[in-house]
Structure formats: C-alpha cells, structure tokens
Design a protein around this motif. Structure first.
Motif, PDB file in Angstrom:
ATOM      1  N   PRO A   7       0.850  -1.197   0.000  1.00 20.64           N
ATOM      2  CA  PRO A   7       0.000   0.000   0.000  1.00 20.64           C
ATOM      3  C   PRO A   7       0.883   1.244   0.000  1.00 20.64           C
ATOM      4  CG  PRO A   7      -0.692  -1.559   1.692  1.00 20.64           C
ATOM      5  CD  PRO A   7       0.626  -2.037   1.190  1.00 20.64           C
ATOM      6  N   VAL A   8       0.464   2.264  -0.732  1.00 14.26           N
ATOM      7  CA  VAL A   8       1.246   3.492  -0.854  1.00 14.26           C
ATOM      8  C   VAL A   8       0.441   4.651  -0.304  1.00 14.26           C
ATOM      9  CG1 VAL A   8       2.299   5.121  -2.464  1.00 14.26           C
ATOM     10  CG2 VAL A   8       2.516   2.660  -2.862  1.00 14.26           C
ATOM     11  N   TYR A   9       1.077   5.407   0.600  1.00 21.10           N
ATOM     12  CA  TYR A   9       0.439   6.613   1.131  1.00 21.10           C
ATOM     13  C   TYR A   9       1.232   7.839   0.688  1.00 21.10           C
ATOM     14  CZ  TYR A   9      -1.193  10.276   4.216  1.00 21.10           C
ATOM     15  OH  TYR A   9      -1.703  11.451   4.690  1.00 21.10           O
ATOM     16  N   THR A  10       0.541   8.797   0.094  1.00 23.55           N
ATOM     17  CA  THR A  10       1.159  10.090  -0.225  1.00 23.55           C
ATOM     18  C   THR A  10       0.179  11.192   0.154  1.00 23.55           C
ATOM     19  OG1 THR A  10       0.274  10.193  -2.476  1.00 23.55           O
ATOM     20  CG2 THR A  10       2.412   9.133  -2.194  1.00 23.55           C
ATOM     21  N   ASN A  11       0.715  12.290   0.625  1.00 20.58           N
ATOM     22  CA  ASN A  11      -0.127  13.459   0.837  1.00 20.58           C
ATOM     23  C   ASN A  11       0.236  14.597  -0.100  1.00 20.58           C
ATOM     24  OD1 ASN A  11       2.302  14.127   1.994  1.00 20.58           O
ATOM     25  ND2 ASN A  11       1.416  15.182   3.752  1.00 20.58           N
ATOM     26  N   VAL A  12       1.433  14.539  -0.689  1.00 18.49           N
ATOM     27  CA  VAL A  12       1.873  15.517  -1.688  1.00 18.49           C
ATOM     28  C   VAL A  12       2.548  14.742  -2.813  1.00 18.49           C
ATOM     29  CG1 VAL A  12       3.341  17.489  -2.185  1.00 18.49           C
ATOM     30  CG2 VAL A  12       2.192  17.343   0.029  1.00 18.49           C
ATOM     31  N   GLY A  13       2.183  15.037  -4.045  1.00 15.68           N
ATOM     32  CA  GLY A  13       2.826  14.364  -5.164  1.00 15.68           C
ATOM     33  C   GLY A  13       2.180  13.030  -5.480  1.00 15.68           C
ATOM     34  N   TYR A  14       2.749  12.366  -6.477  1.00 18.67           N
ATOM     35  CA  TYR A  14       2.221  11.101  -6.976  1.00 18.67           C
ATOM     36  C   TYR A  14       3.167   9.953  -6.616  1.00 18.67           C
ATOM     37  CZ  TYR A  14      -0.466  14.338  -9.909  1.00 18.67           C
ATOM     38  OH  TYR A  14      -1.267  15.345 -10.351  1.00 18.67           O
ATOM     39  N   TYR A  67      10.913   5.006  -3.231  1.00 19.07           N
ATOM     40  CA  TYR A  67      10.869   5.508  -1.857  1.00 19.07           C
ATOM     41  C   TYR A  67       9.445   5.599  -1.325  1.00 19.07           C
ATOM     42  CZ  TYR A  67      10.336  10.076  -4.236  1.00 19.07           C
ATOM     43  OH  TYR A  67       9.940  11.108  -5.046  1.00 19.07           O
ATOM     44  N   TYR A  68       8.456   5.398  -2.186  1.00 16.17           N
ATOM     45  CA  TYR A  68       7.078   5.235  -1.717  1.00 16.17           C
ATOM     46  C   TYR A  68       6.733   3.749  -1.542  1.00 16.17           C
ATOM     47  CZ  TYR A  68       5.692  10.134  -2.408  1.00 16.17           C
ATOM     48  OH  TYR A  68       5.568  11.494  -2.318  1.00 16.17           O
ATOM     49  N   GLY A  69       7.704   2.895  -1.824  1.00 13.15           N
ATOM     50  CA  GLY A  69       7.461   1.464  -1.696  1.00 13.15           C
ATOM     51  C   GLY A  69       6.990   0.803  -2.969  1.00 13.15           C
ATOM     52  N   VAL A  70       7.004   1.540  -4.085  1.00 18.82           N
ATOM     53  CA  VAL A  70       6.542   0.975  -5.365  1.00 18.82           C
ATOM     54  C   VAL A  70       7.698   0.245  -6.019  1.00 18.82           C
ATOM     55  CG1 VAL A  70       5.581   1.458  -7.625  1.00 18.82           C
ATOM     56  CG2 VAL A  70       4.861   2.817  -5.652  1.00 18.82           C
ATOM     57  N   GLU A  71       7.562  -1.052  -6.203  1.00 16.62           N
ATOM     58  CA  GLU A  71       8.622  -1.855  -6.796  1.00 16.62           C
ATOM     59  C   GLU A  71       8.203  -2.508  -8.108  1.00 16.62           C
ATOM     60  OE1 GLU A  71       9.581  -4.617  -3.769  1.00 16.62           O
ATOM     61  OE2 GLU A  71      10.499  -3.139  -2.426  1.00 16.62           O
ATOM     62  N   ASP A  72       6.933  -2.386  -8.468  1.00 15.80           N
ATOM     63  CA  ASP A  72       6.424  -3.114  -9.630  1.00 15.80           C
ATOM     64  C   ASP A  72       5.797  -2.185 -10.665  1.00 15.80           C
ATOM     65  OD1 ASP A  72       3.810  -2.609  -8.360  1.00 15.80           O
ATOM     66  OD2 ASP A  72       4.414  -4.250  -7.042  1.00 15.80           O
ATOM     67  N   HIS A  73       6.058  -0.864 -10.534  1.00 14.84           N
ATOM     68  CA  HIS A  73       5.609   0.128 -11.511  1.00 14.84           C
ATOM     69  C   HIS A  73       4.087  -0.007 -11.754  1.00 14.84           C
ATOM     70  CE1 HIS A  73       9.756   1.225 -11.987  1.00 14.84           C
ATOM     71  NE2 HIS A  73      10.086  -0.016 -12.320  1.00 14.84           N
ATOM     72  N   ASN A  74       3.657   0.161 -13.004  1.00 12.43           N
ATOM     73  CA  ASN A  74       2.215   0.083 -13.287  1.00 12.43           C
ATOM     74  C   ASN A  74       1.819  -1.381 -13.472  1.00 12.43           C
ATOM     75  OD1 ASN A  74      -0.422   0.665 -13.818  1.00 12.43           O
ATOM     76  ND2 ASN A  74      -0.081   1.604 -15.811  1.00 12.43           N
ATOM     77  N   ALA A  75       1.585  -2.039 -12.367  1.00 11.96           N
ATOM     78  CA  ALA A  75       1.284  -3.478 -12.389  1.00 11.96           C
ATOM     79  C   ALA A  75      -0.136  -3.733 -12.887  1.00 11.96           C
ATOM     80  CB  ALA A  75       1.462  -4.065 -10.995  1.00 11.96           C
ATOM     81  N   ILE A  76      -0.343  -4.977 -13.290  1.00 10.62           N
ATOM     82  CA  ILE A  76      -1.663  -5.453 -13.718  1.00 10.62           C
ATOM     83  C   ILE A  76      -2.097  -6.575 -12.787  1.00 10.62           C
ATOM     84  CG2 ILE A  76      -2.772  -6.909 -15.470  1.00 10.62           C
ATOM     85  CD1 ILE A  76      -1.416  -5.223 -17.593  1.00 10.62           C
ATOM     86  N   MET A 129      -4.179  10.345   0.626  1.00 11.65           N
ATOM     87  CA  MET A 129      -4.879   9.102   0.950  1.00 11.65           C
ATOM     88  C   MET A 129      -3.968   7.906   0.660  1.00 11.65           C
ATOM     89  SD  MET A 129      -7.416   8.755  -2.338  1.00 11.65           S
ATOM     90  CE  MET A 129      -6.758   8.432  -3.976  1.00 11.65           C
ATOM     91  N   TRP A 130      -4.445   6.742   1.063  1.00 11.84           N
ATOM     92  CA  TRP A 130      -3.783   5.492   0.684  1.00 11.84           C
ATOM     93  C   TRP A 130      -4.112   5.195  -0.781  1.00 11.84           C
ATOM     94  CZ3 TRP A 130      -0.153   3.033   3.317  1.00 11.84           C
ATOM     95  CH2 TRP A 130      -0.061   3.249   4.705  1.00 11.84           C
ATOM     96  N   HIS A 131      -3.098   4.798  -1.530  1.00 17.76           N
ATOM     97  CA  HIS A 131      -3.280   4.439  -2.936  1.00 17.76           C
ATOM     98  C   HIS A 131      -3.228   2.917  -3.043  1.00 17.76           C
ATOM     99  CE1 HIS A 131      -2.840   8.574  -4.582  1.00 17.76           C
ATOM    100  NE2 HIS A 131      -2.207   8.744  -3.425  1.00 17.76           N
ATOM    101  N   LEU A 132      -4.350   2.335  -3.463  1.00 10.20           N
ATOM    102  CA  LEU A 132      -4.490   0.885  -3.550  1.00 10.20           C
ATOM    103  C   LEU A 132      -4.951   0.502  -4.953  1.00 10.20           C
ATOM    104  CD1 LEU A 132      -6.284   0.493  -0.108  1.00 10.20           C
ATOM    105  CD2 LEU A 132      -3.909  -0.125  -0.607  1.00 10.20           C
ATOM    106  N   SER A 133      -5.036  -0.798  -5.207  1.00  8.71           N
ATOM    107  CA  SER A 133      -5.322  -1.275  -6.561  1.00  8.71           C
ATOM    108  C   SER A 133      -6.282  -2.455  -6.521  1.00  8.71           C
ATOM    109  CB  SER A 133      -4.027  -1.713  -7.262  1.00  8.71           C
ATOM    110  OG  SER A 133      -2.981  -0.798  -7.045  1.00  8.71           O
ATOM    111  N   GLY A 134      -7.020  -2.648  -7.610  1.00  9.76           N
ATOM    112  CA  GLY A 134      -7.831  -3.846  -7.757  1.00  9.76           C
ATOM    113  C   GLY A 134      -9.324  -3.598  -7.658  1.00  9.76           C
TER     114      GLY A 134
END
Length: 522
Positions: A299-306, A321-330, A411-416
């Motif tokens: 899960p990725v949380y940001t309050n400023v930026g993407y 550094y936001y914890g994203v290791e799989d880029h635009n995953a499917i 907010m928290w950025h989630l997927s699915g």
C-alpha cells in the motif's frame, strides 16, 4: 421532506414476457420517419442505437430546399445538436446545404476540435447519409472514417435533427431508418454472436477516453420480478444488506488471480482472457479486496505528489521511496458465473461498484468494454455475450492510468476490484434511470407534488407499449398516492408520472429521519 424519499425501483415483467419466456429480436430494418417535411422549422429526435449492429440512414429529397438560403442545416447527428449560436465543442456531425450552388458542407466535431471538414459540390436531388461503425458515408462514398466520429459511434443513443445555424431544413426526409449490419441482429439471452469489439491499450494514457461500451451513469436501483419479492427481501427495509430476492446475482467471493508486474516502459503482457484459458495454477483472491491487502505489492500513502513519475498522461514508473517496486502493475481476475434459465430473454448487465484504477472486461473470451474512474460505478450490457448456463468473466485491472493524476489525493493508494461486483437482469425494454423531484413543496414540507421522471430504455428499437404505476409509500408501507405514465414506440425516451395534491406528509429531520418509499412497477 420529499427530497429525502427512500427510492425503490421495482421492475415487474410484462405479462407477455412472463408467459412467453422467449427472446426479442430487432427488425432487420427499423423505419423512424417517412416523408417527413419540417418546412423550415427546428426538429430534434432521439433514438437508441448500437453501431456495432446497426447503422443510421437518412434519405433526403433536396429539391424542396430553399434556394434563397445559404447553409441550410439539413441534418445534425450526435449528443447535442446545438442551437443557432452553438458551434463545436461537443460530439456532433453537421451537414449544411446551399441549393443555389449545390454545395454540401460536412463538419464533424469532438469536444476538442473539428475532426473533419469538407465541401462536396454538385449535390442535388436525392441524398443518402449513412453513419456506420466504420465512418460517415454520403451517397455510398465514405467521407470520413470512424476515427473522426469515434465518440458518436460509442454512444448507445443519438440525437438527430435540424437546430443549428440560422436556417432550418426545408428538405423532405423520404426515410430515416436504422439498418442492421451484416450479422448484427439482436437476439436474447446471449444467443447471438456479437460483432467483435477491440480494446486499445493506449486508452490508459488517453485523456479523451474514460470508457468504452460503458453504460451511462444513472440513479441506483435494484430490480425485482414482483412487489411481493421486493417487500419480502430484508434489503427493502435495510438497504445496506445484500438483496436476496432481487433479479441480481452477487459475484463477490473467490476469484482466480494473476499479478503481472509492470516495467518502466509500461504494463506487462497479460492476454489471459480466453474462455478456455487454464487458470488452475493461479492464486485465489477475495473480491472485493485491494490486491496490496492480499500481499501483492505494498500500500502506498502520499499526501503531496504522486507515487509515480510526473509525466502526464503516462503513469508508468513508480517511486521506490514510496514502496513501489512493480511500476504500473496489472492484476488479472477470472471467475465463472451461471445465468439461470429464468433470465432467458432478459437484458443482462455486469456491474462493478469500484475498481482501482482502470478495468478491461471480457465475457466468454469476447471483449465487452473498458472503464476508468476508481470510485464510481461501471456497468456493461453483456446480453449478447453471455448465455444461459455457465459463463466465464475476465477482468484486467491496471494499477494506474491517466485518470490517476486526478486521484492523487492525501490518501492510501491501492489497486484492484475493491467494491461489489454483480449481475443485473432487466426486461429488454426497461426503466434505465429515474429522477424524483418535489415541486410545489410547502415550507413545512407537509404538502406538495411528487414528480418521477422515468427514462425508458429501448436500445433494440423494438415496438413496445408499457404502462408504469408509481406509488408513494409511507414509513409503514401504506400507499399515500399514486400516478401512472405510459410509453409506446421504438425509441428511448423519458415519461413522467406526477402525484399531485399530497397533504398530511411527515417532514424529515435529523431528529426524526422519517423516510418514504417510491415504487415503480411496469
């Protein structure tokens, strides 16, 4: 007060459908108007159409046009025909004729620009205009391809008429009709093979494309086969519960799931939608649930930026550094569902309450449609894709799309697939939307008028006649008032039911949240 009425919509099958249980079909050719003469006056009509199965055709006699006028608006087609001063900025086709020099001007627009402009010379006598799935034709010759009018071709209903510019049409409309394309007649219960649609992966970074074959937004409703079935459902009095007696089927639960990491160049390959694809080795995932909560990515949380590199409209490269290791995953989801025999001959929709952030849908290996917008509903007509018995549903979900730039909030950025998924069965001609208002409401909200506008969807263009009964029920289920509205014809249109002279009403307040119910029967 009446504006806080609890809305219920009951879609009762007509007696013919109950007894016959068969399928409806579209005429190979549906005439809308013959020998129509507007005589220089504005006119506008609406018709349901599926350009994958039908074409719009108008045959005009130009000899009756006014030779003293220039740029006579003989026909416009689109979502907004515009008035005397309107020009562009909407999805529309305008045709202007000048009889004195036999010139025909053709203008096509989308919300951004004019997509096609052309002046045809030596046009006189009989003129045939055809709008087909591959473009616009004049006298049998293609004048612009589908790309110039793609937004119009994606509509489920269109307006046509003459309202634009300074001169209305004096042409004689020998016939305006809908024509079935080859192999495009419509059966019921998914018994036909639909014309193949195509998904374009570039849409996830196309700011002008937020959906494909997606139903128009409408008020929430849950259909029932009878009033008795509705009132006996616990969800009638407690609408947060899952309906048990409705003409719906919940698809929540265990789905097969495959996670496909993205790359810096974009999403990975994921062609797993074939009806007979072997997904037995895939993981299981619960729906609804964001896939990060099942251990796929973080899960990725940001309050400023993407959480991805700012390179609109692309959203491909994630920040580690936001914890994203799989880029635009499917995330690819698959499951089966069963259509009961009792739904044969009905219209069938699949409804998604929310998907982060873009979704592509297939039924039985056939592409159905595409949707963006993570927190609004997406609904697709799958009548011609599903069949009675077992069916296969596949959904490809993109973690990000160009719309993710609008969803970059604190907010928290989630997927699915993070909200409910369910099937909805309706009659072939049905109430697709409703709008309830309370004009003439007294200041103390104890008397007034209730107006219910019902959008009757007849997308197949079949000859139909229906009578709707609208009832207002108090908190105890007693009838306070009622009214009727009638529909007949082959078009999609709105009919109104008005309950007048209501009195002795119980006003709503925060301290006393008294609710009424509106029941619509057909």
């Amino acid at each position: 007060m009446l504006s806080n009425i609890k809305q219920r919509l009951v879609l009762m099958l007509s007696l013919v459908c109950l007894l016959a249980g068969g399928t409806l079909s579209v005429q190979a050719r549906q005439s809308l108007h013959t020998n129509y003469t507007p005589n220089g006056k504005s006119f506008s009509y609406e018709t349901a159409i599926n350009f994958q199965k039908q074409s719009f055709k108008a045959v005009l006699d130009l000899s009756t046009c006014d030779d003293s006028k220039a740029n006579e608006n003989i026909l416009s087609i689109g979502e907004d025909l515009q008035g005397a001063t309107g020009w562009g900025g909407v999805n529309v086709i305008h045709l202007f004729y000048t009889k004195s020099n036999n010139n025909l001007e053709l203008d096509c627009f989308d919300p951004r620009s004019r997509t096609h402009y052309e002046v045809l010379k030596d046009i006189s006598g009989e003129l045939t205009i055809e709008l087909k799935s591959d473009g616009l034709y004049v006298n049998g010759v293609q004048r612009c391809d589908a790309s110039a009018v793609s937004n119009i071709l994606a509509m489920s209903s269109i307006l046509y008429g003459s309202t634009q510019g300074n001169t209305r049409s004096w042409a004689t409309y020998k016939e305006i009709s809908l024509e079935d394309v080859e192999g495009g007649s419509t059966g019921g219960g998914g018994t036909t093979t639909p014309t193949e649609r195509k998904f374009d992966a570039s849409w996830i970074q196309n700011q002008q494309k937020v959906g494909d074959w997606k139903e128009d937004a409408h008020a929430t409703f849950i259909p029932y086969a009878s009033v008795e079935a509705m009132k006996s459902d616990a969800a009638f009095n407690e609408p947060w519960l899952t309906p048990q007696n409705a003409e719906t089927q919940l698809l929540n639960g265990e789905w097969k799931f495959k996670f496909v990491p993205g790359t810096q160049d974009g999403p990975g390959e994921s062609e797993f939608f074939a009806a007979d694809y072997d997904d037995s080795a895939w993981d299981n995932i619960r729906v609804p649930l964001s896939w990060e909560m099942a251990g796929y990515g973080k899960p990725v949380y940001t309050n400023v930026g993407y959480p991805f590199q700012n390179n609109p409209p692309n959203a491909n490269v994630g920040y580690t550094y936001y914890g994203v290791e799989d880029h635009n995953a499917i995330g690819f989801y698959r499951r089966s569902f069963n259509v009961p025999e009792s739904w044969n001959g009905k219209r069938l929709f699949v409804h998604f309450d929310g998907v982060y952030s873009a979704a592509v849908v297939w039924v039985n290996g056939k592409y159905v449609g595409y949707s963006q917008d993570s927190n609004t509903d997406a609904e697709f007509d799958i009548t011609d894709f599903a069949k009675v018995g077992d069916n296969q549903l596949s959904v490809r979900v993109y973690r990000w799309c160009d719309g993710s730039y609008l969803e970059g909030q604190d907010m928290w950025h989630l997927s699915g697939i993070h909200r409910d998924v369910y099937l909805v069965a309706t009659p072939k001609v049905f109430v697709a939307d409703h709008y309830i208002t309370a004009p003439n409401l007294s200041k103390d909200a104890t008397s007034g008028t209730l107006k219910v506008a019902l959008k009757v969807d007849n997308r197949d263009g079949v000859e139909a006649a229906k009578k709707f009964l609208v009832e207002l029920l108090d908190h105890e289920g007693k009838t306070v008032g009622s009214a009727t509205a009638e529909y007949s014809g082959t078009d999609t249109k709105t009919v109104d039911a008005t309950i007048s002279q209501l009195s002795g009403l119980h006003a709503w307040s925060a301290e006393d949240p008294y609710l009424y119910s509106v029941v619509v029967k057909q």
